[in-house]
Design a protein around this motif. Sequence first.
Motif, PDB file in Angstrom:
ATOM      1  N   ALA A  10      37.437 -31.354 103.978  1.00  0.00           N
ATOM      2  CA  ALA A  10      37.319 -31.001 102.557  1.00  0.00           C
ATOM      3  C   ALA A  10      38.597 -31.418 101.846  1.00  0.00           C
ATOM      4  CB  ALA A  10      37.098 -29.504 102.419  1.00  0.00           C
ATOM      5  N   GLN A  11      38.437 -32.104 100.741  1.00  0.00           N
ATOM      6  CA  GLN A  11      39.589 -32.566  99.967  1.00  0.00           C
ATOM      7  C   GLN A  11      39.860 -31.575  98.843  1.00  0.00           C
ATOM      8  OE1 GLN A  11      41.375 -35.785  99.776  1.00  0.00           O
ATOM      9  NE2 GLN A  11      40.786 -35.824 101.929  1.00  0.00           N
ATOM     10  N   ALA A  12      41.123 -31.265  98.653  1.00  0.00           N
ATOM     11  CA  ALA A  12      41.462 -30.408  97.510  1.00  0.00           C
ATOM     12  C   ALA A  12      41.294 -31.234  96.239  1.00  0.00           C
ATOM     13  CB  ALA A  12      42.893 -29.938  97.642  1.00  0.00           C
ATOM     14  N   THR A  13      40.789 -30.624  95.203  1.00  0.00           N
ATOM     15  CA  THR A  13      40.663 -31.331  93.922  1.00  0.00           C
ATOM     16  C   THR A  13      42.028 -31.326  93.234  1.00  0.00           C
ATOM     17  OG1 THR A  13      40.158 -29.299  92.725  1.00  0.00           O
ATOM     18  CG2 THR A  13      38.287 -30.531  93.626  1.00  0.00           C
ATOM     19  N   PRO A  14      42.228 -32.251  92.262  1.00  0.00           N
ATOM     20  CA  PRO A  14      43.461 -32.189  91.468  1.00  0.00           C
ATOM     21  C   PRO A  14      43.640 -30.807  90.834  1.00  0.00           C
ATOM     22  CG  PRO A  14      42.322 -34.253  91.053  1.00  0.00           C
ATOM     23  CD  PRO A  14      41.409 -33.425  91.918  1.00  0.00           C
ATOM     24  N   PHE A  15      42.545 -30.203  90.399  1.00  0.00           N
ATOM     25  CA  PHE A  15      42.599 -28.862  89.803  1.00  0.00           C
ATOM     26  C   PHE A  15      43.260 -27.880  90.771  1.00  0.00           C
ATOM     27  CE2 PHE A  15      40.459 -24.687  89.358  1.00  0.00           C
ATOM     28  CZ  PHE A  15      40.802 -24.367  88.055  1.00  0.00           C
ATOM     29  N   GLU A  16      42.841 -27.929  92.034  1.00  0.00           N
ATOM     30  CA  GLU A  16      43.419 -27.016  93.031  1.00  0.00           C
ATOM     31  C   GLU A  16      44.880 -27.374  93.308  1.00  0.00           C
ATOM     32  OE1 GLU A  16      39.236 -26.106  95.425  1.00  0.00           O
ATOM     33  OE2 GLU A  16      40.431 -27.853  95.947  1.00  0.00           O
ATOM     34  N   LEU A  17      45.162 -28.673  93.426  1.00  0.00           N
ATOM     35  CA  LEU A  17      46.538 -29.092  93.718  1.00  0.00           C
ATOM     36  C   LEU A  17      47.501 -28.707  92.592  1.00  0.00           C
ATOM     37  CD1 LEU A  17      45.824 -32.648  95.194  1.00  0.00           C
ATOM     38  CD2 LEU A  17      46.526 -30.607  96.464  1.00  0.00           C
ATOM     39  N   LEU A  18      46.981 -28.734  91.365  1.00  0.00           N
ATOM     40  CA  LEU A  18      47.827 -28.386  90.216  1.00  0.00           C
ATOM     41  C   LEU A  18      48.174 -26.895  90.177  1.00  0.00           C
ATOM     42  CD1 LEU A  18      45.916 -30.354  87.429  1.00  0.00           C
ATOM     43  CD2 LEU A  18      48.312 -30.692  88.031  1.00  0.00           C
ATOM     44  N   GLY A  19      47.331 -26.088  90.790  1.00  0.00           N
ATOM     45  CA  GLY A  19      47.546 -24.640  90.750  1.00  0.00           C
ATOM     46  C   GLY A  19      46.473 -23.908  89.965  1.00  0.00           C
ATOM     47  N   GLY A  20      45.381 -24.608  89.643  1.00  0.00           N
ATOM     48  CA  GLY A  20      44.224 -23.956  89.032  1.00  0.00           C
ATOM     49  C   GLY A  20      44.453 -23.460  87.620  1.00  0.00           C
ATOM     50  N   HIS A  21      43.620 -22.492  87.216  1.00  0.00           N
ATOM     51  CA  HIS A  21      43.648 -21.995  85.831  1.00  0.00           C
ATOM     52  C   HIS A  21      45.027 -21.493  85.368  1.00  0.00           C
ATOM     53  CE1 HIS A  21      39.513 -22.533  84.720  1.00  0.00           C
ATOM     54  NE2 HIS A  21      39.062 -21.847  85.745  1.00  0.00           N
ATOM     55  N   PRO A  22      45.772 -20.746  86.206  1.00  0.00           N
ATOM     56  CA  PRO A  22      47.044 -20.223  85.682  1.00  0.00           C
ATOM     57  C   PRO A  22      47.988 -21.331  85.216  1.00  0.00           C
ATOM     58  CG  PRO A  22      46.472 -19.115  87.732  1.00  0.00           C
ATOM     59  CD  PRO A  22      45.484 -20.233  87.549  1.00  0.00           C
ATOM     60  N   VAL A  23      48.044 -22.434  85.981  1.00  0.00           N
ATOM     61  CA  VAL A  23      48.968 -23.523  85.606  1.00  0.00           C
ATOM     62  C   VAL A  23      48.432 -24.253  84.364  1.00  0.00           C
ATOM     63  CG1 VAL A  23      49.938 -25.737  86.368  1.00  0.00           C
ATOM     64  CG2 VAL A  23      49.934 -23.769  87.906  1.00  0.00           C
ATOM     65  N   ILE A  24      47.132 -24.486  84.311  1.00  0.00           N
ATOM     66  CA  ILE A  24      46.553 -25.157  83.143  1.00  0.00           C
ATOM     67  C   ILE A  24      46.755 -24.295  81.890  1.00  0.00           C
ATOM     68  CG2 ILE A  24      44.339 -25.880  82.102  1.00  0.00           C
ATOM     69  CD1 ILE A  24      43.705 -27.197  84.775  1.00  0.00           C
ATOM     70  N   GLU A  25      46.570 -22.999  82.021  1.00  0.00           N
ATOM     71  CA  GLU A  25      46.798 -22.081  80.891  1.00  0.00           C
ATOM     72  C   GLU A  25      48.234 -22.182  80.374  1.00  0.00           C
ATOM     73  OE1 GLU A  25      45.499 -19.827  78.771  1.00  0.00           O
ATOM     74  OE2 GLU A  25      43.626 -20.759  79.354  1.00  0.00           O
ATOM     75  N   ARG A  26      49.177 -22.206  81.309  1.00  0.00           N
ATOM     76  CA  ARG A  26      50.605 -22.286  80.938  1.00  0.00           C
ATOM     77  C   ARG A  26      50.895 -23.579  80.194  1.00  0.00           C
ATOM     78  NH1 ARG A  26      52.850 -21.044  86.462  1.00  0.00           N
ATOM     79  NH2 ARG A  26      53.550 -23.210  86.447  1.00  0.00           N
ATOM     80  N   ILE A  27      50.345 -24.673  80.701  1.00  0.00           N
ATOM     81  CA  ILE A  27      50.580 -25.983  80.073  1.00  0.00           C
ATOM     82  C   ILE A  27      50.022 -25.968  78.643  1.00  0.00           C
ATOM     83  CG2 ILE A  27      49.936 -28.432  80.124  1.00  0.00           C
ATOM     84  CD1 ILE A  27      49.883 -28.203  83.230  1.00  0.00           C
ATOM     85  N   VAL A  28      48.786 -25.488  78.512  1.00  0.00           N
ATOM     86  CA  VAL A  28      48.126 -25.513  77.195  1.00  0.00           C
ATOM     87  C   VAL A  28      48.865 -24.602  76.209  1.00  0.00           C
ATOM     88  CG1 VAL A  28      45.976 -24.912  75.998  1.00  0.00           C
ATOM     89  CG2 VAL A  28      45.888 -26.231  78.106  1.00  0.00           C
ATOM     90  N   GLU A  29      49.317 -23.464  76.683  1.00  0.00           N
ATOM     91  CA  GLU A  29      50.055 -22.553  75.810  1.00  0.00           C
ATOM     92  C   GLU A  29      51.345 -23.215  75.303  1.00  0.00           C
ATOM     93  OE1 GLU A  29      50.181 -18.628  77.232  1.00  0.00           O
ATOM     94  OE2 GLU A  29      51.630 -18.006  75.722  1.00  0.00           O
ATOM     95  N   ARG A  30      52.058 -23.854  76.215  1.00  0.00           N
ATOM     96  CA  ARG A  30      53.310 -24.521  75.822  1.00  0.00           C
ATOM     97  C   ARG A  30      53.015 -25.694  74.882  1.00  0.00           C
ATOM     98  NH1 ARG A  30      57.901 -24.157  73.884  1.00  0.00           N
ATOM     99  NH2 ARG A  30      59.460 -25.672  74.540  1.00  0.00           N
ATOM    100  N   PHE A  31      51.948 -26.427  75.163  1.00  0.00           N
ATOM    101  CA  PHE A  31      51.562 -27.571  74.332  1.00  0.00           C
ATOM    102  C   PHE A  31      51.344 -27.123  72.877  1.00  0.00           C
ATOM    103  CE2 PHE A  31      47.968 -30.191  72.666  1.00  0.00           C
ATOM    104  CZ  PHE A  31      48.587 -31.425  72.645  1.00  0.00           C
ATOM    105  N   TYR A  32      50.576 -26.038  72.680  1.00  0.00           N
ATOM    106  CA  TYR A  32      50.314 -25.593  71.309  1.00  0.00           C
ATOM    107  C   TYR A  32      51.536 -24.905  70.694  1.00  0.00           C
ATOM    108  CZ  TYR A  32      45.619 -27.291  71.675  1.00  0.00           C
ATOM    109  OH  TYR A  32      44.544 -28.127  71.805  1.00  0.00           O
ATOM    110  N   ASP A  33      52.398 -24.274  71.506  1.00  0.00           N
ATOM    111  CA  ASP A  33      53.653 -23.736  70.952  1.00  0.00           C
ATOM    112  C   ASP A  33      54.525 -24.874  70.424  1.00  0.00           C
ATOM    113  OD1 ASP A  33      52.948 -21.162  71.453  1.00  0.00           O
ATOM    114  OD2 ASP A  33      54.274 -20.881  73.180  1.00  0.00           O
ATOM    115  N   LEU A  34      54.633 -25.938  71.209  1.00  0.00           N
ATOM    116  CA  LEU A  34      55.432 -27.092  70.768  1.00  0.00           C
ATOM    117  C   LEU A  34      54.847 -27.664  69.481  1.00  0.00           C
ATOM    118  CD1 LEU A  34      56.071 -28.970  74.144  1.00  0.00           C
ATOM    119  CD2 LEU A  34      57.836 -28.039  72.625  1.00  0.00           C
ATOM    120  N   MET A  35      53.515 -27.798  69.452  1.00  0.00           N
ATOM    121  CA  MET A  35      52.849 -28.372  68.281  1.00  0.00           C
ATOM    122  C   MET A  35      53.103 -27.501  67.045  1.00  0.00           C
ATOM    123  SD  MET A  35      48.858 -29.164  67.579  1.00  0.00           S
ATOM    124  CE  MET A  35      48.361 -30.025  69.002  1.00  0.00           C
TER     125      MET A  35
END
Length: 134
Positions: A10-35
């Motif tokens: 079984a191959q880990a998906t990029p989503f899993e390798l990135l750290g899943g929802h918590p990491v994506i949430e953090r990125i998106v929050e910072r992205f809109y704060d910067l914006m």
Amino acid sequence: MATQAQAAPAQATPFELLGGHPVIERIVERFYDLMEQDPAYVELRALHAPDLAPMHRSLAMFLAAWAGGPRDWFEENPGKCMMSAHKGMSINPAVAGQWAEAMQRAIAECGPEDEKLGAEMADMLGRMARSMGR
Ligand code: HEM
């Protein structure tokens, strides 16, 4: 003698390798704060609706699905193409560059522990953004 191919591990998906929802949430929050807060992105901010909360949800769901995670965004938006959806938005190269830069900063600051994976993600998304700017 084995005649059948061994089941692939079984191959880990990029989503899993990135750290899943918590990491994506953090990125998106910072992205809109910067914006919202950095004057370098004022043009990019001006293109968006006053309330960024719906975009926050959409972008986080899209990125999760894009990276091979839960496909909720595609299920809620059947047949929607991200490139076509941005065609009518009068995105110029400068604004596309602002999107790419803010995302690259957000990933560098809040992205996965694996910095190489983060840089690859930023590069892919930056290419996608820049190809939307004409
Ligand atoms: C190139 C620069 C870009 C600009 C200027 C831009 C701007 C916008 C704007 C104005 C909206 C409508 C939402 C609102 O009015 O608040 C939108 C929607 C959206 N954009 Fe972008 N965008 C860009 C690139 C991208 C990229 C590269 C992605 C994905 C990797 C993306 C993902 C989304 C998503 C998920 C939505 C919501 C669509 C939906 O869920 O219906 N955008 N964008």
